[in-house]
Motif scaffolding. Structure first.
Motif, short mmCIF file in Angstrom:
data_model
loop_
_atom_site.label_atom_id
_atom_site.label_comp_id
_atom_site.label_asym_id
_atom_site.label_seq_id
_atom_site.Cartn_x
_atom_site.Cartn_y
_atom_site.Cartn_z
N ASP A 24 -28.14 12.09 87.18
CA ASP A 24 -29.06 12.35 86.08
C ASP A 24 -28.31 12.49 84.76
O ASP A 24 -28.89 12.47 83.70
N ARG A 25 -26.99 12.70 84.86
CA ARG A 25 -26.20 12.74 83.63
C ARG A 25 -26.08 11.31 83.13
O ARG A 25 -25.69 10.42 83.84
N LEU A 26 -26.43 11.10 81.91
CA LEU A 26 -26.51 9.73 81.43
C LEU A 26 -25.98 9.69 80.01
O LEU A 26 -26.47 10.40 79.14
N ASP A 27 -24.99 8.89 79.80
CA ASP A 27 -24.47 8.77 78.45
C ASP A 27 -25.49 8.02 77.59
O ASP A 27 -26.10 7.06 78.04
N ILE A 28 -25.67 8.51 76.35
CA ILE A 28 -26.71 7.92 75.50
C ILE A 28 -26.43 6.44 75.22
O ILE A 28 -27.34 5.61 75.24
N ALA A 29 -25.16 6.12 75.02
CA ALA A 29 -24.84 4.71 74.76
C ALA A 29 -25.23 3.83 75.95
O ALA A 29 -25.76 2.74 75.78
N ASP A 30 -24.99 4.35 77.18
CA ASP A 30 -25.35 3.58 78.39
C ASP A 30 -26.86 3.36 78.44
O ASP A 30 -27.34 2.28 78.75
N LEU A 31 -27.58 4.44 78.14
CA LEU A 31 -29.03 4.35 78.21
C LEU A 31 -29.57 3.35 77.17
O LEU A 31 -30.44 2.53 77.46
N PHE A 32 -29.01 3.41 75.98
CA PHE A 32 -29.44 2.47 74.95
C PHE A 32 -29.13 1.04 75.39
O PHE A 32 -29.92 0.14 75.17
N GLU A 33 -27.97 0.87 76.02
CA GLU A 33 -27.60 -0.48 76.47
C GLU A 33 -28.60 -0.96 77.52
O GLU A 33 -29.07 -2.10 77.48
N GLU A 34 -28.96 -0.05 78.43
CA GLU A 34 -29.92 -0.42 79.46
C GLU A 34 -31.26 -0.83 78.84
O GLU A 34 -31.96 -1.72 79.33
N LEU A 35 -31.60 -0.18 77.73
CA LEU A 35 -32.86 -0.51 77.06
C LEU A 35 -32.73 -1.76 76.19
O LEU A 35 -33.71 -2.25 75.64
N GLY A 36 -31.51 -2.20 76.01
CA GLY A 36 -31.31 -3.49 75.33
C GLY A 36 -31.01 -3.38 73.85
O GLY A 36 -31.19 -4.32 73.09
N TYR A 37 -30.54 -2.20 73.40
CA TYR A 37 -30.08 -2.15 72.01
C TYR A 37 -28.88 -1.24 71.84
O TYR A 37 -28.61 -0.38 72.66
N GLU A 38 -28.20 -1.47 70.72
CA GLU A 38 -26.97 -0.75 70.45
C GLU A 38 -27.27 0.44 69.55
O GLU A 38 -28.03 0.29 68.59
N TYR A 39 -26.70 1.59 69.86
CA TYR A 39 -26.96 2.78 69.04
C TYR A 39 -26.40 2.59 67.63
O TYR A 39 -25.24 2.25 67.46
N ARG A 40 -27.26 2.79 66.63
CA ARG A 40 -26.80 2.71 65.23
C ARG A 40 -27.04 4.05 64.56
O ARG A 40 -28.17 4.55 64.52
N GLN A 41 -25.97 4.60 64.01
CA GLN A 41 -26.02 5.95 63.47
C GLN A 41 -27.00 6.11 62.30
O GLN A 41 -27.54 7.18 62.07
N ASP A 42 -27.23 5.02 61.57
CA ASP A 42 -28.06 5.12 60.37
C ASP A 42 -29.54 4.78 60.66
O ASP A 42 -30.36 4.74 59.75
#
Ligand code: NAD
Length: 442
Positions: A3-21
């Protein structure tokens, strides 16, 4: 899978890259950070990281010149596990899909914080309402409502006013919706929107609800911070619906309004021009009604934007647009508490900086929940074909807001976290419990 999930991994699974802005990414990050803290199941994190429905419509609007203009509108429905989708409609030139998605997710969190039986949604139209005539705005609103069709409805998705829209806009939306409906199925149909005029199914208290809610939340939380509402000084960014009501209601409790900034400029209290300890909030509201801005208010002195931020106060209340307190101005602030009247007014980096400087932030999903709370009460009245007296609306609202503030405080004490994280955790605990009871369909 853990259940521990890195946010970047989750975003990748959803098909987008995390953007800080990106405001949507920032919002989901706050949700996911809190989800991690309370151990929310992975499946729910994924569900909450994306809205259920994203609707984009394009429709022509006839201008006074006789020309047609093609306009873009959005309705994003983030989550409805708690009840029908609920959230405002914004008319603003900078409206974008990601922006509306972020605000829709925040609505899910707000309704959950206040334990309202409603889900989260938001809508917007990409136009500058100040550059359009009343006739053009009416035509645009009718066209937008008909383009939304059955994607809204009193038992499915219930819009409300936001930046650039008001009770008149809601009256046009309700009238259009009613006219497009089967004549035998119109009872209760005006409950399709809240924030309507009182004469047409609106509720007492809706106009000032968000400012009033802010005051009730402060009554609960300020003593914990060693501040007394009767003696605090405050400044406001924005003097529209939220800002001007917060200003008026706080000054009636004895607080002193020291400075205000809006889209045209800023003013500050000058003892030579005011009989009290601060700006006259009622006179300022009247000036804004007449002129459209705080600039030129005879009861105050003009100041620069930088001086506005530097002005020393107990509370700074951003009540204008998103992301107005950011890394470039956060170090100018000279206050003890930032009270988020607007949605997402502080960027995550500025938030970190405020924490480092020991400035407390009272989070938007709690502070401005008064608006949707009285919208919920209006919707209830519409469903019951009733109009409650103002005292009843106020009593119900206060009961819901005081409980929400106490729950967030309790969560903060129990988890040992800041109030923003606590507000998200409190919301997610409730959503998690409801998902556990209902299960994920089928
Ligand atoms: P509004 O349109 O009535 O007022 C907006 C204010 O922001 C105006 O005073 C405007 O001059 C000011 N502003 C705009 N751009 C600015 C800039 N660049 N610098 C300084 N000031 C600027 O809007 P509102 O309904 O008061 O909403 C304000 C915020 O509160 C928004 O984030 C909205 O989503 C949120 N909110 C509103 C409600 C509600 O019931 N109205 C409820 C919850 C949250």
């Amino acid at each position: 899978m853990s259940d521990r999930l890195d946010i970047a991994d989750l975003f990748e699974e959803l098909g987008y890259e995390y953007r800080q802005d990106n405001l949507y990414h920032q919002t989901i990050r706050s949700v996911l950070d809190a989800a991690e803290r309370i151990g929310l199941p992975r499946s729910l994190r994924l569900i909450l990281a994306q809205p259920k429905n994203e609707l984009m419509v394009h429709f022509p609007v006839k201008l006074d010149s006789g020309e047609h203009r093609l306009v873009k509108g959005y309705r994003v429905q983030h989550n409805n596990v708690l009840g029908p989708y609920k959230g405002g409609i914004r008319y603003h030139a900078a409206t974008s899909l990601d922006h509306v998605k972020a605000l829709a997710a925040l609505m899910t969190m707000k309704c959950a914080v206040a334990r309202l039986p409603l889900g989260g949604a938001k809508g917007g139209v990409k136009i500058d309402p100040h550059a359009m005539s009343c006739e053009e705005l009416r035509g645009l609103t009718r066209r937008f409502t008909s383009a939304l069709g059955t994607n809204i409805g009193p038992a499915y998705d219930i819009p409300a006013p936001d930046v650039g829209t008001n009770a008149q806009t809601m009256a046009w939306m309700a009238d259009t919706f009613i006219n497009l409906r089967d004549p035998h199925d119109r009872v209760g149909a005006r409950g399709v929107v809240t924030g309507k005029p009182l004469e047409f199914g609106g509720s007492h208290g809706r106009e000032q609800a968000t400012g009033q809610g802010l005051v009730y939340v402060l009554e609960e939380l300020l003593p914990e911070l060693g501040l007394d509402m009767m003696n605090v000084t405050f400044s406001l960014i924005g003097y529209g619906n939220v800002g001007s009501w917060a200003g008026r209601l706080l000054t009636r409790r004895g607080a002193a309004l020291r400075a205000v900034m809006d889209h045209e400029g800023a003013i500050v209290y000058d003892s030579a021009k005011s009989s009290g300890e601060g700006l006259d909030a009622d006179a300022l509201a009247e000036h804004v009604k007449q002129t459209g801005s705080v600039v030129g208010f005879p009861g105050g002195e003009p100041i620069s934007e930088e001086d506005f931020y530097r002005h020393q106060v107990d509370l700074l209340i951003p009540a204008a647009l998103e992301q107005m307190i950011h890394v470039e101005n956060v170090d100018l602030l000279d206050c003890k508490v930032v009270v988020e009247g607007a949605n997402a007014p502080v960027t995550p980096l500025a938030d970190e900086r405020l924490a480092e400087r020991g400035i407390t932030v009272l989070p938007a999903i709690l502070v401005n929940v008064g608006g949707v709370t009285v919208s919920y009460l209006e919707w209830k009245q519409n469903r019951q074909c009733e109009t409650w007296v103002p005292e009843h609306v106020d009593r119900e609202m206060k009961r819901l807001l005081v409980s929400a503030a106490q729950r967030v405080k309790h969560t903060s004490d129990t988890l040992g976290c800041d109030l923003r994280t606590a507000a998200y955790c409190s919301a997610l605990e409730h959503i998690g419990e409801v998902y556990a009871l209902r299960g994920i369909f089928p």
